[in-house]
Motif scaffolding. Structure first.
Motif, PDB file in Angstrom:
ATOM      1  N   GLN A 158       0.817  -1.222   0.000  1.00 20.33           N
ATOM      2  CA  GLN A 158       0.000   0.000   0.000  1.00 20.33           C
ATOM      3  C   GLN A 158       0.849   1.271   0.000  1.00 20.33           C
ATOM      4  O   GLN A 158       0.344   2.348  -0.295  1.00 20.33           O
ATOM      5  CB  GLN A 158      -0.907   0.008   1.244  1.00 20.33           C
ATOM      6  CG  GLN A 158      -1.976  -1.061   1.194  1.00 20.33           C
ATOM      7  CD  GLN A 158      -2.680  -1.181   2.541  1.00 20.33           C
ATOM      8  OE1 GLN A 158      -2.128  -1.728   3.503  1.00 20.33           O
ATOM      9  NE2 GLN A 158      -3.875  -0.644   2.631  1.00 20.33           N
ATOM     10  N   CYS A 159       2.118   1.132   0.343  1.00 23.15           N
ATOM     11  CA  CYS A 159       2.948   2.339   0.531  1.00 23.15           C
ATOM     12  C   CYS A 159       3.566   2.857  -0.763  1.00 23.15           C
ATOM     13  O   CYS A 159       4.172   3.932  -0.774  1.00 23.15           O
ATOM     14  CB  CYS A 159       4.033   2.071   1.566  1.00 23.15           C
ATOM     15  SG  CYS A 159       3.338   1.724   3.198  1.00 23.15           S
ATOM     16  N   GLN A 160       3.417   2.127  -1.866  1.00 28.31           N
ATOM     17  CA  GLN A 160       3.884   2.566  -3.197  1.00 28.31           C
ATOM     18  C   GLN A 160       5.340   3.038  -3.185  1.00 28.31           C
ATOM     19  O   GLN A 160       5.657   4.111  -3.714  1.00 28.31           O
ATOM     20  CB  GLN A 160       2.981   3.693  -3.732  1.00 28.31           C
ATOM     21  CG  GLN A 160       1.539   3.279  -3.890  1.00 28.31           C
ATOM     22  CD  GLN A 160       0.626   4.455  -4.270  1.00 28.31           C
ATOM     23  OE1 GLN A 160       1.072   5.446  -4.844  1.00 28.31           O
ATOM     24  NE2 GLN A 160      -0.644   4.356  -3.942  1.00 28.31           N
ATOM     25  N   PHE A 161       6.202   2.241  -2.582  1.00 26.50           N
ATOM     26  CA  PHE A 161       7.601   2.645  -2.510  1.00 26.50           C
ATOM     27  C   PHE A 161       8.262   2.612  -3.876  1.00 26.50           C
ATOM     28  O   PHE A 161       8.037   1.700  -4.672  1.00 26.50           O
ATOM     29  CB  PHE A 161       8.386   1.703  -1.580  1.00 26.50           C
ATOM     30  CG  PHE A 161       8.017   1.866  -0.125  1.00 26.50           C
ATOM     31  CD1 PHE A 161       8.113   3.109   0.488  1.00 26.50           C
ATOM     32  CD2 PHE A 161       7.589   0.783   0.630  1.00 26.50           C
ATOM     33  CE1 PHE A 161       7.795   3.268   1.838  1.00 26.50           C
ATOM     34  CE2 PHE A 161       7.275   0.928   1.972  1.00 26.50           C
ATOM     35  CZ  PHE A 161       7.369   2.174   2.574  1.00 26.50           C
ATOM     36  N   ALA A 162       9.074   3.621  -4.131  1.00 28.49           N
ATOM     37  CA  ALA A 162       9.922   3.667  -5.324  1.00 28.49           C
ATOM     38  C   ALA A 162      11.197   4.391  -4.900  1.00 28.49           C
ATOM     39  O   ALA A 162      11.312   4.796  -3.741  1.00 28.49           O
ATOM     40  CB  ALA A 162       9.216   4.410  -6.446  1.00 28.49           C
ATOM     41  N   TYR A 163      12.128   4.568  -5.833  1.00 29.26           N
ATOM     42  CA  TYR A 163      13.404   5.219  -5.502  1.00 29.26           C
ATOM     43  C   TYR A 163      13.158   6.600  -4.883  1.00 29.26           C
ATOM     44  O   TYR A 163      12.620   7.473  -5.522  1.00 29.26           O
ATOM     45  CB  TYR A 163      14.258   5.319  -6.769  1.00 29.26           C
ATOM     46  CG  TYR A 163      15.462   6.217  -6.635  1.00 29.26           C
ATOM     47  CD1 TYR A 163      16.457   5.949  -5.692  1.00 29.26           C
ATOM     48  CD2 TYR A 163      15.606   7.330  -7.443  1.00 29.26           C
ATOM     49  CE1 TYR A 163      17.552   6.781  -5.563  1.00 29.26           C
ATOM     50  CE2 TYR A 163      16.706   8.166  -7.331  1.00 29.26           C
ATOM     51  CZ  TYR A 163      17.672   7.889  -6.380  1.00 29.26           C
ATOM     52  OH  TYR A 163      18.755   8.720  -6.257  1.00 29.26           O
ATOM     53  N   ARG A 164      13.510   6.750  -3.620  1.00 30.38           N
ATOM     54  CA  ARG A 164      13.343   8.000  -2.852  1.00 30.38           C
ATOM     55  C   ARG A 164      11.918   8.551  -2.970  1.00 30.38           C
ATOM     56  O   ARG A 164      11.705   9.767  -3.033  1.00 30.38           O
ATOM     57  CB  ARG A 164      14.337   9.075  -3.309  1.00 30.38           C
ATOM     58  CG  ARG A 164      15.795   8.741  -3.053  1.00 30.38           C
ATOM     59  CD  ARG A 164      16.085   8.608  -1.571  1.00 30.38           C
ATOM     60  NE  ARG A 164      17.524   8.564  -1.301  1.00 30.38           N
ATOM     61  CZ  ARG A 164      18.273   7.476  -1.329  1.00 30.38           C
ATOM     62  NH1 ARG A 164      17.721   6.290  -1.586  1.00 30.38           N
ATOM     63  NH2 ARG A 164      19.571   7.528  -1.078  1.00 30.38           N
ATOM     64  N   ASP A 165      10.939   7.658  -2.957  1.00 29.73           N
ATOM     65  CA  ASP A 165       9.557   8.088  -3.166  1.00 29.73           C
ATOM     66  C   ASP A 165       8.592   7.077  -2.533  1.00 29.73           C
ATOM     67  O   ASP A 165       8.926   5.901  -2.366  1.00 29.73           O
ATOM     68  CB  ASP A 165       9.288   8.181  -4.675  1.00 29.73           C
ATOM     69  CG  ASP A 165       8.031   8.977  -4.980  1.00 29.73           C
ATOM     70  OD1 ASP A 165       7.670   9.863  -4.176  1.00 29.73           O
ATOM     71  OD2 ASP A 165       7.398   8.706  -6.016  1.00 29.73           O
ATOM     72  N   SER A 166       7.393   7.569  -2.176  1.00 32.26           N
ATOM     73  CA  SER A 166       6.356   6.711  -1.612  1.00 32.26           C
ATOM     74  C   SER A 166       5.014   7.430  -1.688  1.00 32.26           C
ATOM     75  O   SER A 166       4.951   8.609  -2.043  1.00 32.26           O
ATOM     76  CB  SER A 166       6.657   6.415  -0.131  1.00 32.26           C
ATOM     77  OG  SER A 166       6.364   7.583   0.625  1.00 32.26           O
TER      78      SER A 166
END
Ligand code: EPU
Length: 338
Positions: A158-166
């Motif tokens: 659910q947190c949609q983590f990506a490179y230096r992003d969420s």
């Protein structure tokens, strides 16, 4: 009761050390403090700003808002069959948490040693270093959902983590207030030694198979050499994200600049080293009045004192424009700008 202040100085609550004030600020040491602060009639109708360690934020002006200073403590471990689950209060210092888990025989966070900030802030930009990102050690978090008015649990997906992003830098930004984070440290532990600089650092040692503690020490040694200590020089770590470009653009750049530093990503795109791009434009070690570019790592902007977040952003814009003009690549700031 949350301890509530008016016109509160935030200089000690942001790692750049910018001297701005919050219209109201509340020290939040428990979930009930949080509910009290949110219900306080003095701040009714004002926007809300949540601060952890303040190590990934640029404060550009006085903040006409209620600032929540997240200081919730807590540390609990549950041992499962295939992982340890470690839950930390949002206000726990990240590096202290890394050290505590390793001392307790719970390896897995060693590559993320010495990252400034708090456990509750770690998911916001999905902190990462030396081959490990938070999302690879993340189970879930607990947050207050301002839409529903309830505490919720958000799982990894659910947190949609990506490179230096969420999620928490995007749609979730004004919605969730993180109060605790649960990390998942997989068993059996496997060291992550793929980052060339880390492998080099450990190769100097005799031990054949490094322990989590040796890796933690090696990461601390590398970071201490290259990154300024926020207690000594105001900074927020890397100021720009490493830009990601299509293979065609990377090949064209490589043809013109054979020393270009780039790393292929799982989807075939390339991450360019923003530090290298900035360095090539001649900014390393440059000062612009009270702000400047760190002499040992061009990706880090520093505040020597007496300057403002506006000064820093003006320098950041000059750097990004120079990189764009020379390489045709736009670099974007990593910290949250307020
Ligand atoms: N480089 C230069 N000149 C410089 C800086 C870097 O030529 O002034 C070159 C280096 O020689 C190297 C390459 O750029 O070949 C990459 O440098 P480095 O290994 O220091 O890593 P980085 O890409 O600059 C990233 C993270 C850091 C993290 C390190 C290690 C970002 C934006 N930064 O830096 O994260 O610690 O890798 O994993 O992704 C942070 O986010 O605050 C942070 C410090």
């Amino acid at each position: 009761m949350a301890d509530f202040h008016e016109f509160y100085p935030l200089r000690r609550h942001n790692s750049f050390g910018f001297d701005v004030r919050a219209r109201f600020a509340a020290h939040v040491r428990s979930e009930s403090d949080l509910l009290c602060a949110l219900a306080d009639p003095r701040a009714h109708g004002l926007p809300l700003v949540v601060l952890g360690g303040g190590s990934n934020v640029v404060l550009t002006r006085d903040i006409d808002a209620l600032v929540l200073l997240m200081e919730i403590p807590g540390y609990a471990v549950v041992a499962g069959d295939d992982a340890y689950l470690v839950t930390a209060g949002a206000g726990e210092n990240w590096h202290a948490l890394v050290c505590r888990t390793i001392a307790d025989g719970l390896p897995g966070l060693e590559n993320l040693a010495l990252i400034p900030g708090t456990a509750g802030a770690a998911p916001i930009q999905n902190i990462g270093a030396y081959g490990v990102e938070l999302r690879e050690r993340f189970d879930s978090l607990r947050a207050f959902d301002r839409h529903s008015g309830e505490f919720v649990r958000l799982a990894l997906e659910q947190c949609q983590f990506a490179y230096r992003d969420s999620l928490f830098k995007r749609e979730g930004r004004d919605r969730y207030i993180i109060t605790a984070v649960t990390l998942r440290l997989p068993l059996p532990w496997q060291p992550v030694l793929g980052y060339a600089e880390l492998a080099r650092e450990l190769a100097q040692e005799s031990a054949a198979a490094p322990t989590a503690d040796r890796i933690r020490e090696a990461v601390i040694a590398i970071r201490t050499r290259k990154l300024p200590d926020p207690a000594q020089i105001g900074n927020a770590g890397s100021f720009f994200k490493n830009p990601v470009v299509a293979p065609g653009q990377r090949d064209a750049l490589l043809a013109r600049y054979p020393n270009l530093v780039s790393h292929v990503q799982p989807d075939g795109s390339y991450k360019l080293a923003a530090g290298w791009l900035i360095d090539q434009c001649g900014f390393k070690g440059v000062s612009d009045g009270p702000v400047g570019v760190y002499g040992k790592q061009a990706l880090v902007l520093v505040h020597h004192g007496g300057g403002t977040g506006q000064d820093l952003l003006a320098l950041a814009r000059r750097i990004a424009d120079a990189v764009q003009a020379r390489f045709g690549v736009r670099i974007e700031p990593e910290p949250v700008v307020l």
